[in-house]
Design a protein around this motif. Sequence first.
Motif, PDB file in Angstrom:
ATOM      1  N   HIS A 142      24.545  39.989  18.287  1.00  0.00           N
ATOM      2  CA  HIS A 142      23.764  38.881  17.841  1.00  0.00           C
ATOM      3  C   HIS A 142      24.347  37.521  18.218  1.00  0.00           C
ATOM      4  CE1 HIS A 142      27.223  39.693  15.130  1.00  0.00           C
ATOM      5  NE2 HIS A 142      26.932  38.599  14.407  1.00  0.00           N
ATOM      6  N   LEU A 143      25.734  37.826  18.393  1.00  0.00           N
ATOM      7  CA  LEU A 143      26.448  36.431  18.761  1.00  0.00           C
ATOM      8  C   LEU A 143      25.887  36.063  20.337  1.00  0.00           C
ATOM      9  CD1 LEU A 143      29.998  37.717  17.871  1.00  0.00           C
ATOM     10  CD2 LEU A 143      28.342  36.155  16.388  1.00  0.00           C
ATOM     11  N   ALA A 144      25.529  36.904  20.952  1.00  0.00           N
ATOM     12  CA  ALA A 144      25.047  36.575  22.390  1.00  0.00           C
ATOM     13  C   ALA A 144      23.596  36.053  22.387  1.00  0.00           C
ATOM     14  CB  ALA A 144      24.861  38.077  23.214  1.00  0.00           C
ATOM     15  N   ILE A 145      22.885  36.437  21.461  1.00  0.00           N
ATOM     16  CA  ILE A 145      21.586  35.830  20.929  1.00  0.00           C
ATOM     17  C   ILE A 145      21.659  34.468  20.584  1.00  0.00           C
ATOM     18  CG2 ILE A 145      19.265  35.853  19.513  1.00  0.00           C
ATOM     19  CD1 ILE A 145      20.091  39.193  19.472  1.00  0.00           C
ATOM     20  N   ALA A 146      22.715  34.246  19.494  1.00  0.00           N
ATOM     21  CA  ALA A 146      22.929  32.871  18.958  1.00  0.00           C
ATOM     22  C   ALA A 146      23.350  32.020  20.154  1.00  0.00           C
ATOM     23  CB  ALA A 146      23.854  32.934  17.822  1.00  0.00           C
ATOM     24  N   SER A 147      24.309  32.584  21.100  1.00  0.00           N
ATOM     25  CA  SER A 147      24.823  31.522  22.059  1.00  0.00           C
ATOM     26  C   SER A 147      23.585  31.040  23.198  1.00  0.00           C
ATOM     27  CB  SER A 147      25.973  32.133  22.563  1.00  0.00           C
ATOM     28  OG  SER A 147      25.704  33.450  23.408  1.00  0.00           O
ATOM     29  N   GLY A 148      22.558  32.130  23.372  1.00  0.00           N
ATOM     30  CA  GLY A 148      21.620  31.889  24.400  1.00  0.00           C
ATOM     31  C   GLY A 148      22.194  32.683  25.563  1.00  0.00           C
ATOM     32  N   ASP A 149      23.203  33.465  25.463  1.00  0.00           N
ATOM     33  CA  ASP A 149      23.477  34.337  26.528  1.00  0.00           C
ATOM     34  C   ASP A 149      22.699  35.525  27.106  1.00  0.00           C
ATOM     35  OD1 ASP A 149      25.137  35.278  28.558  1.00  0.00           O
ATOM     36  OD2 ASP A 149      25.895  36.861  27.376  1.00  0.00           O
ATOM     37  N   ILE A 150      21.801  35.907  25.784  1.00  0.00           N
ATOM     38  CA  ILE A 150      20.771  36.823  26.040  1.00  0.00           C
ATOM     39  C   ILE A 150      19.659  36.226  25.336  1.00  0.00           C
ATOM     40  CG2 ILE A 150      22.054  38.803  26.469  1.00  0.00           C
ATOM     41  CD1 ILE A 150      21.728  39.833  23.486  1.00  0.00           C
ATOM     42  N   GLN A 151      18.253  36.688  25.474  1.00  0.00           N
ATOM     43  CA  GLN A 151      17.260  36.028  24.869  1.00  0.00           C
ATOM     44  C   GLN A 151      16.448  37.496  24.105  1.00  0.00           C
ATOM     45  OE1 GLN A 151      17.152  35.513  28.506  1.00  0.00           O
ATOM     46  NE2 GLN A 151      18.505  33.886  27.585  1.00  0.00           N
ATOM     47  N   CYS A 152      16.583  38.578  24.609  1.00  0.00           N
ATOM     48  CA  CYS A 152      16.163  39.550  24.137  1.00  0.00           C
ATOM     49  C   CYS A 152      17.149  40.669  23.698  1.00  0.00           C
ATOM     50  CB  CYS A 152      14.972  40.211  25.063  1.00  0.00           C
ATOM     51  SG  CYS A 152      13.672  39.250  25.308  1.00  0.00           S
ATOM     52  N   ALA A 153      16.827  41.858  22.990  1.00  0.00           N
ATOM     53  CA  ALA A 153      17.786  42.780  22.576  1.00  0.00           C
ATOM     54  C   ALA A 153      17.124  43.897  21.913  1.00  0.00           C
ATOM     55  CB  ALA A 153      18.731  42.182  21.624  1.00  0.00           C
TER      56      ALA A 153
END
Length: 315
Positions: free
Chosen positions: A67-78
Amino acid sequence: MIRSVIAASLLLGTAFAASPSFAQTQVSIGISGWTGFAPLTLAKEAGIFEKNGVSAEIKKIPQKDRHLAIASGDIQCAATTVETFMIWNANGVPIKQLFQLDMSHGADGMAVRNDVESIADLKGKTVAASAPGTSPYFVLAWMLNENGLSLDDVTVVNLEPSAAAQAFVAGQNDAAMTYEPYLSTVRDNPDAGKIIATTLDYPIVMDTFGCTPDFIAENPEAVKAMAASYYEALEMIESDQDEAYRIMGADVNQDAAAFGKSAAYLEWQGKDANKAFMSGGIQEFYDKAGPLLEKIGIIREIPATDTLIDTSWMD
């Protein structure tokens, strides 16, 4: 000379238009080594994503950090478990589920020492599980709750699924929460302990694929393409299982045979199963999962199910 330049330009332009790399939607996807996510890896490695116009980068990120990667924009999907999407959204990380990936049929479980006769016997003992907000932690809470205990009745040592299984086999901790392919580490070492309960006993682990609302709104065709790619990967598993298992196994350091052993404990979900789940099954699950997550302090308020899914892309 001018004609030659024009002709060369036209030819070059045609080559650019024909090249899939110039029509690709870029997307970064966060997953773990969980066997259920492997068709996404297959779609990437077998060129299925690319064929369908998606340039996908797959990043291995622990569930506790995804979720941290999503929040930072590092990933868009999971890809993650269904209850995790509720947790992320309830804690300020908006992401909507698009389609179901898998159902665990024994691929997630609790390992205990051989002298433990029931889950209730774990009172006062030490259990290895991932951090709060992850699937193993949730499954532990569910199993304890169903057997008259709570998380306060055990000491939880936070270890990721691979490390939890390895530590357990090495003689550490009284119990461990893990999943395939790591659960087979315990299956293969019966002297170390036994698997007392799995998702055959508690069918509560299911995974979905989701993206941020912004990505969905800006890339509706890519959303359809990613779903189509997943289903094509499932078709490849059916039509060329040996090669598919080889590719998916290599990603988690397994040969095709070992990967197949892990895959036998889950069921990947096709189009029909996905539609049925998104139209009713997910609500039934959240009706029980939401109150438990609230009870154990993972969320403060239960989000409405319709805020957690997006089925507008479906045919």
